[in-house]
Design an enzyme around this catalytic site. Structure first.
Site, PDB file in Angstrom:
ATOM      1  N   HIS A 161       0.810  -1.208   0.000  1.00 50.49           N
ATOM      2  CA  HIS A 161       0.000   0.000   0.000  1.00 50.49           C
ATOM      3  C   HIS A 161       0.853   1.272   0.000  1.00 50.49           C
ATOM      4  O   HIS A 161       2.025   1.267   0.382  1.00 50.49           O
ATOM      5  CB  HIS A 161      -0.921   0.022   1.222  1.00 50.49           C
ATOM      6  CG  HIS A 161      -0.182   0.009   2.534  1.00 50.49           C
ATOM      7  ND1 HIS A 161       0.465   1.110   3.058  1.00 50.49           N
ATOM      8  CD2 HIS A 161       0.020  -0.995   3.418  1.00 50.49           C
ATOM      9  CE1 HIS A 161       1.020   0.808   4.209  1.00 50.49           C
ATOM     10  NE2 HIS A 161       0.782  -0.472   4.449  1.00 50.49           N
ATOM     11  N   GLY A 162       0.241   2.380  -0.395  1.00 53.19           N
ATOM     12  CA  GLY A 162       0.930   3.659  -0.353  1.00 53.19           C
ATOM     13  C   GLY A 162       1.201   4.095   1.080  1.00 53.19           C
ATOM     14  O   GLY A 162       0.681   3.513   2.042  1.00 53.19           O
ATOM     15  N   SER A 201       1.100   5.460   4.630  1.00 51.93           N
ATOM     16  CA  SER A 201      -0.004   5.745   5.543  1.00 51.93           C
ATOM     17  C   SER A 201       0.381   6.887   6.483  1.00 51.93           C
ATOM     18  O   SER A 201       1.548   7.285   6.568  1.00 51.93           O
ATOM     19  CB  SER A 201      -0.353   4.498   6.370  1.00 51.93           C
ATOM     20  OG  SER A 201       0.644   4.274   7.376  1.00 51.93           O
ATOM     21  N   ARG A 206      -5.746   1.179   4.512  1.00 54.43           N
ATOM     22  CA  ARG A 206      -4.597   1.621   3.707  1.00 54.43           C
ATOM     23  C   ARG A 206      -4.369   0.694   2.521  1.00 54.43           C
ATOM     24  O   ARG A 206      -3.906   1.124   1.468  1.00 54.43           O
ATOM     25  CB  ARG A 206      -3.343   1.746   4.572  1.00 54.43           C
ATOM     26  CG  ARG A 206      -2.925   0.500   5.345  1.00 54.43           C
ATOM     27  CD  ARG A 206      -1.879   0.904   6.384  1.00 54.43           C
ATOM     28  NE  ARG A 206      -1.255  -0.200   7.094  1.00 54.43           N
ATOM     29  CZ  ARG A 206      -1.700  -0.715   8.223  1.00 54.43           C
ATOM     30  NH1 ARG A 206      -2.834  -0.251   8.770  1.00 54.43           N
ATOM     31  NH2 ARG A 206      -1.049  -1.692   8.839  1.00 54.43           N
ATOM     32  N   GLU A 262      -1.329  -6.549   7.911  1.00 52.15           N
ATOM     33  CA  GLU A 262       0.044  -6.342   8.367  1.00 52.15           C
ATOM     34  C   GLU A 262       0.317  -7.199   9.604  1.00 52.15           C
ATOM     35  O   GLU A 262      -0.608  -7.644  10.297  1.00 52.15           O
ATOM     36  CB  GLU A 262       0.240  -4.847   8.677  1.00 52.15           C
ATOM     37  CG  GLU A 262       1.586  -4.460   9.286  1.00 52.15           C
ATOM     38  CD  GLU A 262       2.773  -4.773   8.388  1.00 52.15           C
ATOM     39  OE1 GLU A 262       3.057  -5.977   8.196  1.00 52.15           O
ATOM     40  OE2 GLU A 262       3.422  -3.837   7.896  1.00 52.15           O
ATOM     41  N   TYR A 268       1.733  -5.728  15.758  1.00 53.07           N
ATOM     42  CA  TYR A 268       2.868  -5.292  16.595  1.00 53.07           C
ATOM     43  C   TYR A 268       2.533  -5.193  18.076  1.00 53.07           C
ATOM     44  O   TYR A 268       3.274  -4.571  18.850  1.00 53.07           O
ATOM     45  CB  TYR A 268       3.415  -3.956  16.084  1.00 53.07           C
ATOM     46  CG  TYR A 268       4.388  -4.120  14.939  1.00 53.07           C
ATOM     47  CD1 TYR A 268       5.697  -4.518  15.162  1.00 53.07           C
ATOM     48  CD2 TYR A 268       3.987  -3.893  13.627  1.00 53.07           C
ATOM     49  CE1 TYR A 268       6.582  -4.693  14.109  1.00 53.07           C
ATOM     50  CE2 TYR A 268       4.870  -4.061  12.568  1.00 53.07           C
ATOM     51  CZ  TYR A 268       6.164  -4.451  12.817  1.00 53.07           C
ATOM     52  OH  TYR A 268       7.039  -4.622  11.774  1.00 53.07           O
ATOM     53  N   GLY A 276       3.573  -4.488   4.118  1.00 53.77           N
ATOM     54  CA  GLY A 276       4.959  -4.924   3.991  1.00 53.77           C
ATOM     55  C   GLY A 276       5.232  -6.329   4.489  1.00 53.77           C
ATOM     56  O   GLY A 276       5.832  -7.155   3.786  1.00 53.77           O
TER      57      GLY A 276
END
Length: 249
Positions: free
Chosen positions: A9-10, A12, A60, A87, A90, A183
């Site tokens: 994605h671009g 964020s 996103r 994603e 985390y 990512g």
């Protein structure tokens, strides 16, 4: 030869602010919207068309997907969303500044949380408001599948069933496939497809908005992969992502 395209994605809002994002559902920046448009432009110039786009449920990624579909005029493309392409989670780091965490806990430990293969960041508590079970996006998902933290290894294990059950059948049926995600979920796919080592995947960087093309044989074994776009821009962006992997950044 089969071609598969992976697109991160671009940029964020939390990418821009150097925050741990994970499953937090943040939007694209204006720059990120431009990156998505640029990705669509280069894929169109290279002659790519897609029958199906697999994406995560995070805005996103879905916004990037919508921009690409619109700019490439993919009116008939099927878009499938799945939490399995989210994603990496985390944990308790989500919403915290990366540089501040490095100053607090030390660069070595934070770098391990960010870039090692099987080390998980500190976990969310079950009663934390950030627990995915509190999010309507996951109301139909069994809580046992919803993480409170993840390592990259966990992300690979989460993505792998989706690769086998959804993406592989689409590719084998002759569909032209784009995966528009984040990512670490894309790095998980890279590890699955290339069967590369844990150390290699930790050091493999995917810039935002730069399409990554895989050429596969009829058994879906990789022949080669490459980024498309302006070579100078690609090299610059890969270097930037590598630098961001350092805890002090």
């Amino acid at each position: 030869m089969i071609k598969l395209v992976l697109l991160r994605h671009g940029q964020s809002t939390w990418n821009k602010q150097n925050m741990f994002t994970g499953w937090t559902d943040v939007p694209l920046t204006k720059h990120g919207i431009g990156e998505a448009k640029d990705a669509a432009k280069v894929m169109k110039q290279k002659g790519f068309k897609f029958d199906i786009i697999f994406t995560s449920v995070l805005k996103r990624a879905t916004c990037t997907t919508d921009i690409v579909a619109r700019e490439m005029k993919l009116k008939d493309a099927n878009i499938e969303k799945s939490w399995r392409l989210n994603e990496r989670h985390y944990g308790a780091l989500q919403g915290l500044n990366k540089a501040k965490m490095a100053a607090k806990y030390g660069e070595k430990l934070v770098l391990m949380w960010r870039r090692s293969y099987d080390t998980k960041p500190p976990s969310l508590q079950v009663n934390d408001r950030r627990n995915p079970s509190n999010d309507k996006l996951y109301k139909k998902i069994d809580e046992k599948y919803l993480p409170l933290t993840e390592s990259l290894k966990d992300c690979v294990n989460r993505v792998n069933p989706y690769w086998n059950e959804k993406i592989v059948p689409a590719l084998k049926s002759g569909k032209k496939v784009l995966v528009s995600a984040s990512g670490n979920s894309l790095r998980a796919l890279v590890k699955i497809i290339d069967k590369i080592s844990e150390q290699e995947i930790v050091n493999f960087n995917i810039p935002t908005g730069i399409p990554l093309v895989y050429e596969l044989n009829d058994k879906l074994k990789p022949i080669r992969h490459y980024f498309i776009g302006n070579p100078k821009d690609i090299n610059k962006r890969i270097a930037e992502v590598a630098a961001q992997g350092k805890a002090r950044k």
